[in-house]
Design an enzyme around this catalytic site. Structure first.
Site, PDB file in Angstrom:
ATOM      1  N   ASP A   1       4.886 133.507  13.893  1.00 19.17           N
ATOM      2  CA  ASP A   1       4.520 134.384  12.694  1.00 19.17           C
ATOM      3  C   ASP A   1       3.466 135.377  12.905  1.00 19.17           C
ATOM      4  O   ASP A   1       2.618 134.913  13.660  1.00 19.17           O
ATOM      5  CB  ASP A   1       4.196 133.275  11.574  1.00 19.17           C
ATOM      6  CG  ASP A   1       5.500 132.704  11.072  1.00 19.17           C
ATOM      7  OD1 ASP A   1       6.713 133.333  11.321  1.00 19.17           O
ATOM      8  OD2 ASP A   1       5.375 131.404  10.433  1.00 19.17           O
TER       9      ASP A   1
ATOM     10  N   ASP B   1       3.034 130.023   3.459  1.00 20.87           N
ATOM     11  CA  ASP B   1       1.891 129.894   4.281  1.00 20.87           C
ATOM     12  C   ASP B   1       0.665 130.734   3.309  1.00 20.87           C
ATOM     13  O   ASP B   1       0.886 131.220   2.181  1.00 20.87           O
ATOM     14  CB  ASP B   1       1.808 130.582   5.630  1.00 20.87           C
ATOM     15  CG  ASP B   1       2.543 132.108   5.625  1.00 20.87           C
ATOM     16  OD1 ASP B   1       2.284 132.574   4.461  1.00 20.87           O
ATOM     17  OD2 ASP B   1       3.041 132.423   6.493  1.00 20.87           O
TER      18      ASP B   1
ATOM     19  N   ARG C   1       5.970 125.751   8.842  1.00 25.25           N
ATOM     20  CA  ARG C   1       5.591 126.139   7.396  1.00 25.25           C
ATOM     21  C   ARG C   1       6.542 125.181   6.525  1.00 25.25           C
ATOM     22  O   ARG C   1       5.923 124.723   5.453  1.00 25.25           O
ATOM     23  CB  ARG C   1       5.896 127.474   7.036  1.00 25.25           C
ATOM     24  CG  ARG C   1       4.796 128.319   7.693  1.00 25.25           C
ATOM     25  CD  ARG C   1       5.339 129.779   7.466  1.00 25.25           C
ATOM     26  NE  ARG C   1       6.585 130.150   8.116  1.00 25.25           N
ATOM     27  CZ  ARG C   1       7.696 131.040   7.634  1.00 25.25           C
ATOM     28  NH1 ARG C   1       7.454 131.549   6.243  1.00 25.25           N
ATOM     29  NH2 ARG C   1       8.451 131.637   8.417  1.00 25.25           N
TER      30      ARG C   1
ATOM     31  N   TYR D   1       2.442 122.241  18.196  1.00 33.15           N
ATOM     32  CA  TYR D   1       1.342 123.383  17.415  1.00 33.15           C
ATOM     33  C   TYR D   1       0.308 122.211  16.797  1.00 33.15           C
ATOM     34  O   TYR D   1       0.419 121.178  16.612  1.00 33.15           O
ATOM     35  CB  TYR D   1       2.235 123.761  16.236  1.00 33.15           C
ATOM     36  CG  TYR D   1       3.492 124.698  16.515  1.00 33.15           C
ATOM     37  CD1 TYR D   1       3.275 125.728  16.452  1.00 33.15           C
ATOM     38  CD2 TYR D   1       4.723 124.033  17.073  1.00 33.15           C
ATOM     39  CE1 TYR D   1       4.461 126.783  16.767  1.00 33.15           C
ATOM     40  CE2 TYR D   1       5.766 124.936  17.186  1.00 33.15           C
ATOM     41  CZ  TYR D   1       5.719 126.204  17.148  1.00 33.15           C
ATOM     42  OH  TYR D   1       6.732 127.170  17.385  1.00 33.15           O
TER      43      TYR D   1
END
Length: 302
Positions: free
Chosen positions: A52, A94, A185, A80
């Site tokens: 993203d 987000d 997300r 992550y």
């Protein structure tokens, strides 16, 4: 950490993997475009695993013959680190989105930690409305931006591990190792719901893709400053860095030449299946072994 290219490998041309540390604020496509401008308009360039715009971290970019191995990276596991703010749900899941729901609940650390086991293993996940998935020929994020967020079907993703790494009065930090198709997300959104509140991702960093880690990553600005120079070549990792799990089949120079021209070569003692054919330190081909012979599946001109 993947093995750097040797000097003699780099001199053969720009073929290999460039691990970019993508900064926040730009798309993965924009980062790849900047690399493509460095290596030349005619060069083949591809990447594995879109990030993203707000996300930072490991973005593996394949150059030259390495583009033939991108498919091996698409299914690679990823790792992550991310932060979640509780009390606000946003339409993008987000910090860049619009607040669509709020909650006064701020779950204690023990509650957050207690819900995490439910998100480990094979997990049903509804992708974010603002995603690149196609719905009726259009990207989901295009429909969402038009005020027509699509109803996306849940799908099964695999989460290898999920750890709470920190907590504050209104949020928490996590580390996750996951498989293909997992949306962090969506994971953050669902963790917040399970903990009795709402939430969204405030920061996100990818620390690993397959064999590539933070330790291999080069800041994008540093790479751009190098330009098309020996320094850029020295930053490349070998084409076969993503093929380490495939058994190697050593070849003589004559056998390598035969395989490159589409001809089978003897493979006595090699187990049936896919092999990585090499001549010295050079990758020659991916080949399929059967009946005592290796037949080329994909040849590399390195």
């Amino acid at each position: 950490m993947a093995r750097p290219m040797a000097d003699n490998e780099a001199k053969r041309g720009l073929h290999g993997w460039l691990v970019v540390d993508k900064p926040g604020g730009i798309t993965s496509a924009a980062a790849v475009a900047r690399i493509k401008a460095l290596v030349g308009r005619g060069a083949k360039v591809g990447h594995a695993g879109t990030l993203d715009p707000m996300a930072t971290g490991v973005l593996p970019v394949a150059i030259g013959e390495a583009t033939k191995t991108v498919s091996f990276m698409m299914d690679a596991s990823k790792r992550y680190r991310f932060g979640v703010r509780f009390g606000e749900q946003r339409d993008t899941d987000d910090a860049e989105g619009t607040v669509i729901e709020t909650s006064e609940v701020r779950p204690p650390e023990s509650v957050v930690a207690g819900v995490l086991p439910a998100f480990i293993g094979d997990v049903e996940q509804v992708p974010p409305a603002f995603s690149a998935l196609k719905v009726g020929g259009e990207r989901a994020y295009t429909l969402a931006r038009q005020g027509r967020p699509p109803q996306l079907a849940p799908r099964t993703v695999h989460v290898e591990s999920l750890t709470l790494t920190g907590a504050s009065d209104d949020g928490a930090a996590f580390e996750v190792a996951c498989g293909k198709g997992t949306y962090v997300r969506a994971l953050a959104r669902d963790i917040a719901r399970a903990a009795g509140t709402v939430g969204h991702v405030t920061w996100l960093r990818r620390s690993a893709v397959g064999p590539f880690t933070d330790g291999d990553a080069n800041p994008l600005d540093k790479l751009v400053a190098l330009g098309h120079s020996p320094g850029l070549a020295e930053s490349l990792l070998p084409v076969d860095a993503v093929l380490a799990d495939i058994p190697a089949l050593p070849l003589t120079a004559r056998e390598a030449d035969r395989l490159r021209h589409g001809q089978p070569v003897p493979a006595p003692g090699a187990a049936p299946g896919r092999v990585r054919a090499t001549a010295g330190s050079r990758l020659v081909a991916l080949a399929e072994v059967g009946a005592g012979q290796a037949r080329p599946v994909r040849v590399f001109n390195i």
